[in-house]
Scaffold this active site. Structure first.
Site, PDB file in Angstrom:
ATOM      1  N   LYS A   1       0.634  -1.204  -0.093  1.00 11.87           N
ATOM      2  CA  LYS A   1      -0.054   0.064  -0.142  1.00 11.87           C
ATOM      3  C   LYS A   1       1.066   1.276   0.033  1.00 11.87           C
ATOM      4  O   LYS A   1       0.687   2.228  -0.810  1.00 11.87           O
ATOM      5  CB  LYS A   1      -1.059   0.158   1.045  1.00 11.87           C
ATOM      6  CG  LYS A   1      -1.905  -1.178   1.115  1.00 11.87           C
ATOM      7  CD  LYS A   1      -3.067  -0.933   2.370  1.00 11.87           C
ATOM      8  CE  LYS A   1      -2.457  -0.962   3.760  1.00 11.87           C
ATOM      9  NZ  LYS A   1      -1.850  -2.375   4.218  1.00 11.87           N
TER      10      LYS A   1
ATOM     11  N   ARG B   1      -9.843   1.317   8.725  1.00 10.99           N
ATOM     12  CA  ARG B   1      -9.307   0.072   8.901  1.00 10.99           C
ATOM     13  C   ARG B   1     -10.700  -0.858   9.263  1.00 10.99           C
ATOM     14  O   ARG B   1     -10.634  -2.138   9.933  1.00 10.99           O
ATOM     15  CB  ARG B   1      -8.141  -0.210   9.901  1.00 10.99           C
ATOM     16  CG  ARG B   1      -7.138  -0.292   8.979  1.00 10.99           C
ATOM     17  CD  ARG B   1      -5.966  -0.611  10.299  1.00 10.99           C
ATOM     18  NE  ARG B   1      -4.725  -1.205   9.892  1.00 10.99           N
ATOM     19  CZ  ARG B   1      -3.597  -0.484   9.450  1.00 10.99           C
ATOM     20  NH1 ARG B   1      -3.535   0.612   9.081  1.00 10.99           N
ATOM     21  NH2 ARG B   1      -2.580  -1.205   9.160  1.00 10.99           N
TER      22      ARG B   1
ATOM     23  N   ARG C   1      11.251  -6.346   5.665  1.00 10.33           N
ATOM     24  CA  ARG C   1      10.961  -4.906   5.781  1.00 10.33           C
ATOM     25  C   ARG C   1      11.642  -4.631   7.384  1.00 10.33           C
ATOM     26  O   ARG C   1      12.352  -3.657   7.608  1.00 10.33           O
ATOM     27  CB  ARG C   1       9.604  -4.506   5.678  1.00 10.33           C
ATOM     28  CG  ARG C   1       9.600  -2.861   6.160  1.00 10.33           C
ATOM     29  CD  ARG C   1       8.110  -2.475   5.609  1.00 10.33           C
ATOM     30  NE  ARG C   1       7.071  -2.808   6.810  1.00 10.33           N
ATOM     31  CZ  ARG C   1       5.736  -2.483   6.711  1.00 10.33           C
ATOM     32  NH1 ARG C   1       5.485  -1.993   5.529  1.00 10.33           N
ATOM     33  NH2 ARG C   1       5.053  -2.824   7.653  1.00 10.33           N
TER      34      ARG C   1
ATOM     35  N   ARG D   1      11.329  -1.801  11.852  1.00 12.83           N
ATOM     36  CA  ARG D   1      10.135  -1.467  12.685  1.00 12.83           C
ATOM     37  C   ARG D   1       9.479  -2.360  13.535  1.00 12.83           C
ATOM     38  O   ARG D   1       9.652  -3.666  13.463  1.00 12.83           O
ATOM     39  CB  ARG D   1       8.856  -1.374  11.353  1.00 12.83           C
ATOM     40  CG  ARG D   1       8.358  -0.069  11.091  1.00 12.83           C
ATOM     41  CD  ARG D   1       7.195  -0.060  10.115  1.00 12.83           C
ATOM     42  NE  ARG D   1       5.821  -0.614  10.680  1.00 12.83           N
ATOM     43  CZ  ARG D   1       4.730  -0.540   9.705  1.00 12.83           C
ATOM     44  NH1 ARG D   1       4.994   0.157   8.585  1.00 12.83           N
ATOM     45  NH2 ARG D   1       3.745  -0.968  10.223  1.00 12.83           N
TER      46      ARG D   1
ATOM     47  N   ARG E   1      -1.095  -9.419  13.045  1.00 14.17           N
ATOM     48  CA  ARG E   1      -1.712  -8.102  12.125  1.00 14.17           C
ATOM     49  C   ARG E   1      -2.503  -8.753  11.000  1.00 14.17           C
ATOM     50  O   ARG E   1      -3.558  -8.143  10.489  1.00 14.17           O
ATOM     51  CB  ARG E   1      -0.664  -7.186  11.627  1.00 14.17           C
ATOM     52  CG  ARG E   1      -0.249  -6.385  12.729  1.00 14.17           C
ATOM     53  CD  ARG E   1       1.185  -5.834  12.752  1.00 14.17           C
ATOM     54  NE  ARG E   1       1.467  -5.119  11.337  1.00 14.17           N
ATOM     55  CZ  ARG E   1       2.646  -4.915  10.474  1.00 14.17           C
ATOM     56  NH1 ARG E   1       3.567  -5.569  10.967  1.00 14.17           N
ATOM     57  NH2 ARG E   1       2.579  -4.039   9.591  1.00 14.17           N
TER      58      ARG E   1
HETATM   59  P1  AMP Z   1       0.290   0.691   9.141  1.00 10.87           P
HETATM   60  O1  AMP Z   1       1.449   1.429   9.068  1.00 10.87           O
HETATM   61  O2  AMP Z   1      -0.784   1.147   8.303  1.00 10.87           O
HETATM   62  O3  AMP Z   1       0.714  -0.727   8.798  1.00 10.87           O
HETATM   63  O4  AMP Z   1       0.029   0.792  10.665  1.00 10.87           O
HETATM   64  C1  AMP Z   1       0.727   0.428  11.720  1.00 10.87           C
HETATM   65  C2  AMP Z   1      -0.139  -0.006  12.850  1.00 10.87           C
HETATM   66  O5  AMP Z   1      -0.914   1.330  13.211  1.00 10.87           O
HETATM   67  C3  AMP Z   1      -1.633  -1.008  12.843  1.00 10.87           C
HETATM   68  O6  AMP Z   1      -0.903  -2.238  12.885  1.00 10.87           O
HETATM   69  C4  AMP Z   1      -2.382  -0.493  13.816  1.00 10.87           C
HETATM   70  O7  AMP Z   1      -2.029  -0.887  15.174  1.00 10.87           O
HETATM   71  C5  AMP Z   1      -2.128   1.193  13.931  1.00 10.87           C
HETATM   72  N1  AMP Z   1      -3.082   1.719  12.826  1.00 10.87           N
HETATM   73  C6  AMP Z   1      -2.644   2.353  11.685  1.00 10.87           C
HETATM   74  N2  AMP Z   1      -3.922   2.844  11.033  1.00 10.87           N
HETATM   75  C7  AMP Z   1      -4.954   2.433  11.922  1.00 10.87           C
HETATM   76  C8  AMP Z   1      -6.314   2.681  11.662  1.00 10.87           C
HETATM   77  N3  AMP Z   1      -6.958   3.311  10.682  1.00 10.87           N
HETATM   78  N4  AMP Z   1      -7.247   2.114  12.796  1.00 10.87           N
HETATM   79  C9  AMP Z   1      -6.543   1.387  13.798  1.00 10.87           C
HETATM   80  N5  AMP Z   1      -5.206   1.229  14.151  1.00 10.87           N
HETATM   81  C10 AMP Z   1      -4.367   1.858  13.144  1.00 10.87           C
END
Ligand code: AMP
Length: 192
Positions: free
Chosen positions: A20, A94, A133, A139, A150
Site C-alpha cells: 500500500k 481499517r 522490511r 519497525r 496483524r
Molecule cells: P500501518 O503503518 O498502516 O501498517 O499501521 C501500523 C499500525 O498502526 C497498525 O498495525 C495499527 O496498530 C495502527 N493503525 C494504523 N492505522 C490504523 C487505523 N486506521 N485504525 C486502527 N489502527 C491503526
C-alpha cells in the site's frame, strides 16, 4: 495531467505488506494527491513522545488496532480543512465504523470516494515481505508474531471493508504480486 482543482479521493485497502505504501507514493505523485497514512501519523506521535503516541505504542507493537475514536480524532482535522479534497488514504479506514465516519465526513465536504483498490497478497508472501522490511527498517511491529496477528486482525476487522465498498461500486481488486511497476500498471488500468 491531473486536474488539481477537483476533489479526488483514492483509498488503498489490503493486508499489511501488500504494498500500500509503495503504491500510495506512486499514485500520489501521478495524481497530485496528499497521502494520509494513519500508521505514519501514529509513528510520528510515538517518535515525538506525545500522549497519544505513548498510549498507542503497546497496541501497535501487539499488532492490534488503535481505537476508532482515537483514529477519527486524529484524521478529522486533517481532512475537514481541505478544499479541494485530494487525498490518497493509506491504512485508513481499517474498520466499518471508521469507513462510515469517513463517508459522512467526505459527504459533508461534497467529496465522495472516487476509487477503492484492494491489494491482494497471500499470507506467506506477506510474512516474508514484512520480515524483510523488519530487518531493513527496524519497525518494531515487523516481528513474526506481530505480523501473524496483524494478518488475522486484518481478516477479522478490515476485510469487511471490501464488501462495504463493493456494495458502493467503488472497489477494484488488484493482484498485489509482482514488481511495484507491474502492480502500478494494474491499478492504472483500474483508474481508466
Ligand atoms: P500501518 O503503518 O498502516 O501498517 O499501521 C501500523 C499500525 O498502526 C497498525 O498495525 C495499527 O496498530 C495502527 N493503525 C494504523 N492505522 C490504523 C487505523 N486506521 N485504525 C486502527 N489502527 C491503526
Amino acid at each position: 495531467m491531473a486536474n488539481t482543482d477537483t476533489n479526488f479521493v483514492i483509498l488503498l485497502v489490503g493486508p499489511p505488506g501488500a504494498g500500500k505504501g509503495t503504491q500510495a507514493a506512486r499514485l500520489a505523485e501521478a495524481h497530485e494527491l496528499e497521502i494520509l497514512s494513519t500508521g505514519e501519523m501514529l509513528r510520528a506521535h510515538i517518535a515525538e513522545g506525545t500522549e497519544l503516541g505513548n498510549n498507542a505504542k503497546a497496541i501497535i507493537d501487539a499488532g492490534e488496532l488503535v481505537s476508532d475514536h482515537i483514529i477519527l480524532e486524529m484524521v478529522r482535522g486533517e481532512i475537514e480543512s481541505r478544499s479541494p479534497v485530494r487525498l490518497l488514504l493509506d491504512g485508513f479506514p481499517r474498520t466499518i465504523p471508521q469507513a462510515e465516519a469517513l463517508d459522512s465526513l467526505l459527504g459533508e465536504l461534497g467529496a465522495p470516494i472516487n476509487h477503492v483498490f484492494e491489494l491482494k497478497v497471500d499470507a506467506e508472501e506477506i510474512v516474508s515481505r514484512l520480515l524483510q522490511r523488519g530487518s531493513e527498517l527496524g519497525r518494531s511491529d515487523d516481528t513474526e508474531e506481530t505480523i501473524r496477528n496483524r494478518i488475522s486482525v486484518y481478516e477479522q476487522q478490515t476485510k469487511p471493508l471490501v464488501a462495504y465498498y463493493a456494495k458502493q461500486h467503488l472497489l477494484t481488486e488488484v493482484d498485489g504480486l509482482g514488481t511495484p511497476d507491474a502492480v502500478a500498471s494494474r491499478i492504472k488500468a483500474g483508474l481508466a
